[in-house]
Design a protein around this motif. Structure first.
Motif, PDB file in Angstrom:
ATOM      1  N   LEU A 177       0.834  -1.186   0.000  1.00 48.29           N
ATOM      2  CA  LEU A 177       0.000   0.000   0.000  1.00 48.29           C
ATOM      3  C   LEU A 177       0.875   1.243   0.000  1.00 48.29           C
ATOM      4  O   LEU A 177       1.725   1.423   0.862  1.00 48.29           O
ATOM      5  N   ARG A 178       0.673   2.111  -0.979  1.00 51.42           N
ATOM      6  CA  ARG A 178       1.444   3.334  -1.062  1.00 51.42           C
ATOM      7  C   ARG A 178       0.839   4.399  -0.148  1.00 51.42           C
ATOM      8  O   ARG A 178      -0.318   4.326   0.241  1.00 51.42           O
TER       9      ARG A 178
ATOM     10  N   ARG B  38      -0.018   7.458  -0.779  1.00 49.34           N
ATOM     11  CA  ARG B  38      -1.162   8.146  -1.379  1.00 49.34           C
ATOM     12  C   ARG B  38      -2.432   7.320  -1.218  1.00 49.34           C
ATOM     13  O   ARG B  38      -3.503   7.849  -0.917  1.00 49.34           O
ATOM     14  N   GLU B  39      -2.332   6.020  -1.417  1.00 52.64           N
ATOM     15  CA  GLU B  39      -3.490   5.142  -1.262  1.00 52.64           C
ATOM     16  C   GLU B  39      -3.894   5.018   0.205  1.00 52.64           C
ATOM     17  O   GLU B  39      -5.073   4.897   0.527  1.00 52.64           O
ATOM     18  N   LEU B  40      -2.899   5.036   1.084  1.00 52.69           N
ATOM     19  CA  LEU B  40      -3.181   4.998   2.522  1.00 52.69           C
ATOM     20  C   LEU B  40      -4.014   6.204   2.931  1.00 52.69           C
ATOM     21  O   LEU B  40      -4.997   6.086   3.670  1.00 52.69           O
TER      22      LEU B  40
ATOM     23  N   ALA C  35      -5.982   7.910   1.064  1.00 52.65           N
ATOM     24  CA  ALA C  35      -7.292   7.906   0.418  1.00 52.65           C
ATOM     25  C   ALA C  35      -8.218   6.808   0.938  1.00 52.65           C
ATOM     26  O   ALA C  35      -9.414   6.826   0.659  1.00 52.65           O
ATOM     27  N   SER C  36      -7.692   5.867   1.714  1.00 55.79           N
ATOM     28  CA  SER C  36      -8.485   4.725   2.146  1.00 55.79           C
ATOM     29  C   SER C  36      -9.443   5.104   3.275  1.00 55.79           C
ATOM     30  O   SER C  36      -9.022   5.582   4.335  1.00 55.79           O
TER      31      SER C  36
ATOM     32  N   SER D  79       3.907   2.042   5.192  1.00 59.17           N
ATOM     33  CA  SER D  79       3.470   3.342   4.677  1.00 59.17           C
ATOM     34  C   SER D  79       2.990   4.248   5.802  1.00 59.17           C
ATOM     35  O   SER D  79       3.193   5.462   5.763  1.00 59.17           O
TER      36      SER D  79
ATOM     37  N   HIS E 179     -13.678  -2.999  -1.431  1.00 62.20           N
ATOM     38  CA  HIS E 179     -13.077  -1.741  -1.018  1.00 62.20           C
ATOM     39  C   HIS E 179     -12.785  -1.744   0.470  1.00 62.20           C
ATOM     40  O   HIS E 179     -12.827  -0.714   1.124  1.00 62.20           O
TER      41      HIS E 179
ATOM     42  N   LYS F 153      -9.814  -1.422  -0.853  1.00 59.18           N
ATOM     43  CA  LYS F 153      -9.426  -1.944  -2.156  1.00 59.18           C
ATOM     44  C   LYS F 153      -7.927  -1.786  -2.415  1.00 59.18           C
ATOM     45  O   LYS F 153      -7.305  -2.612  -3.063  1.00 59.18           O
ATOM     46  N   GLU F 154      -7.336  -0.689  -1.830  1.00 56.04           N
ATOM     47  CA  GLU F 154      -5.957  -0.369  -2.169  1.00 56.04           C
ATOM     48  C   GLU F 154      -4.955  -1.356  -1.613  1.00 56.04           C
ATOM     49  O   GLU F 154      -3.851  -1.453  -2.104  1.00 56.04           O
ATOM     50  N   GLY F 155      -5.260  -2.057  -0.514  1.00 55.45           N
ATOM     51  CA  GLY F 155      -4.177  -2.840   0.022  1.00 55.45           C
ATOM     52  C   GLY F 155      -4.555  -3.845   1.077  1.00 55.45           C
ATOM     53  O   GLY F 155      -3.818  -4.050   2.003  1.00 55.45           O
TER      54      GLY F 155
END
Length: 509
Positions: free
Chosen positions: A267-268, A270-272, A274-275, A414, A498, A501-503
């Protein structure tokens, strides 16, 4: 005491690993925070002498101050870079290899500053401070993650609190080594600044004898045999079924074998951010790390010398009284490690904040009235020691414990990138702005910290779930009550993959 001794025998591999991680983790971070003030006059003279030998004229006082400020701030900039890169590096090369590489950077920095006077190069000091920051930025991010991942549940609070213990031990070691009678003399300051190269070498020699963390081996490598070997090496041959079951539950939740998706990447950041499933964990992270920087502990250390002078301590004895403040913080951090599993993280945090608010309010009053009543100086000294005690027992150790326990194995690297950025950026900005705040507000600057601590105490009391004795799956469920106020939102996110969803799936390296 008998229980502790039995744990020491049962979990001797774990305790050995905690010691090794601390020596090369938060210890050098604390050392370099405290040690840089002691050789300041010697380094400034060296800057002037070097410039004069090169150009035939001395530096102006303003230029000396600019170079000195650059040397001091280079550590923070290097730390910011190291902590920002740590998430990518640990996901790519694993924590153990990254820690060894960070030690190599710190050994190089130690050689650089150790040879700077012989080479007549102040640029080598600047480079060494930056490299120390890079290496410590990486290791200080790895240390709490690694300790949290190797800890059995019943010792997790103690293990996380040792991050603060080694940090304060580093501060005290820097204060002791910086004394005139030790390495604070005019001829030994390069050795003083290079001292943490020895701790880096010691950790590098010991790390190959210990395994990677069990959670890494199971969740990210999928190596069942190595996972069980690491459990036995760290926790001994006893019954560890509960901890193993918690890790397997996390494996099922984040790495379902039935998932049709390909093996995902980590998980990047940016995705962290946004989650939605991590929204309140990030709110807590921001609140606790901001409070750690703005709680007033740095102001207390700044004001302690002034208070000791006005309390008529001899100038020669003030460094030793300041050392007493550092020892007091260290001992209170040790006390926190024994209290954290009894009282929990949440109570130590909001209770510590509340006690610090009371002490700062009283300290503001005594500093304001110290010129009218001579005995107020001594009250101020007592209040400084009380503040450090409450800080060590509460926020110093409990903050790290909460940071580690809120995030799963997939999210933790992250998340600690953000923790590191907040920590190092706050350290740099506060160091730049605090002298101006003091010049403007004087002792009333503590009222700013009172406001921050009051708001944080209320936030923790109202919104932070207790993490003591809970598995990561249970802690995640507690935060989901805040992240998803309505159950249908949670069901909808799960149905659409979701969650998050990112990680949600494991990282395979």
């Amino acid at each position: 005491m008998a229980t502790f001794l039995s744990d020491l025998v049962q979990y001797r591999g774990f305790f050995q690993m905690v010691l090794i991680l601390g020596i090369g983790g938060s210890f050098p971070y604390g050392f370099h925070i405290s040690v840089i003030n002691y050789p300041s006059m010697h380094i400034k003279r060296f800057l002037n002498a070097t410039w004069s030998s090169r150009h035939g004229r001395p530096l102006s006082p303003e230029a000396v101050q600019l170079l000195w400020s650059s040397i001091v701030s280079a550590y923070g900039l290097g730390g910011l870079l190291g902590s920002a890169a740590c998430g990518f590096l640990t996901a790519r090369f694993r924590k153990k290899k990254c820690q060894a590489a960070a030690n190599g950077v710190m050994v190089g920095a130690a050689l650089c500053v150790g040879l700077s006077e012989s080479a007549a190069s102040f640029e080598m000091i600047l480079l060494a401070r930056f490299l120390f920051g890079v290496g410590i930025g990486i290791s200080f991010s790895i240390h709490p993650q690694y300790v949290g991942e190797i800890s059995p549940k019943r010792l997790r609070g103690f293990a996380n609190a040792t991050v603060a213990i080694f940090l304060t031990l580093g501060k005290v070691a820097g204060q002791v080594a910086g004394l005139r009678e030790v390495l604070g003399g005019a001829s030994l300051w390069p050795l003083l600044l290079a001292l943490t190269g020895l701790s880096a070498l010691a950790q590098s020699a010991a790390l190959p004898c210990f395994p990677d963390s069990p959670s890494y081996l199971l969740l990210q490598k999928g190596n069942e045999e190595a996972f069980l070997q690491a459990i036995r090496r760290l926790w001994g041959p006893g019954d560890h079924g509960a901890e193993i079951e918690d890790l397997r539950r996390e494996q099922v939740q984040w790495c379902p074998s039935s998932s049709p998706l390909p093996p995902p990447k980590g998980l990047r950041v940016r995705e962290l951010l946004a989650s939605r499933s991590l929204r309140w964990q990030l709110y807590v992270t921001f609140a606790l790390m901001t409070t750690l920087q703005l709680c007033g502990i740095n102001a207390i250390y700044f004001y302690s010398f002034e208070v000791f002078r006005t309390a008529q301590f001899e100038e020669e004895t003030i460094p030793y009284v300041a050392l007493g403040v550092g020892v007091c913080e260290c001992l209170s951090s040790v006390l926190c490690s024994s209290l954290i599993e009894r009282f929990g993280r949440r109570r130590l945090l909001w209770g510590g904040y509340a006690a610090m608010v009371l002490v700062l309010a009283l300290l503001t009053a005594t500093l304001t009235l110290q010129h009218r009543f001579l005995w107020m100086h001594y009250v101020s000294v007592v209040l400084i020691f009380l503040f450090v005690i409450f800080y060590g027992i509460g926020p110093s150790g409990a903050t790290i414990a909460v940071m580690v326990e809120m995030f799963t194995q997939a999210f933790r690297p992250s998340a600690f990138v953000l923790v590191g950025i907040l920590n190092w950026a706050g350290l740099f900005l506060l160091g730049m702005a605090f002298p101006f705040i003091v010049a403007w507000l004087g002792p009333f600057c503590f009222l700013l910290f009172v406001a921050v601590l009051s708001a944080s105490a209320a936030f923790v009391f109202l919104f932070l779930p207790e993490t003591k004795g809970k598995s990561i799956v249970e802690i995640t469920a507690e935060f989901n009550k805040l992240n998803y106020r309505r159950k249908k939102d949670l069901f909808k996110e799960e149905a659409n993959h979701h969650y998050p969803k990112e990680g949600i799936f494991c990282t395979r390296l």
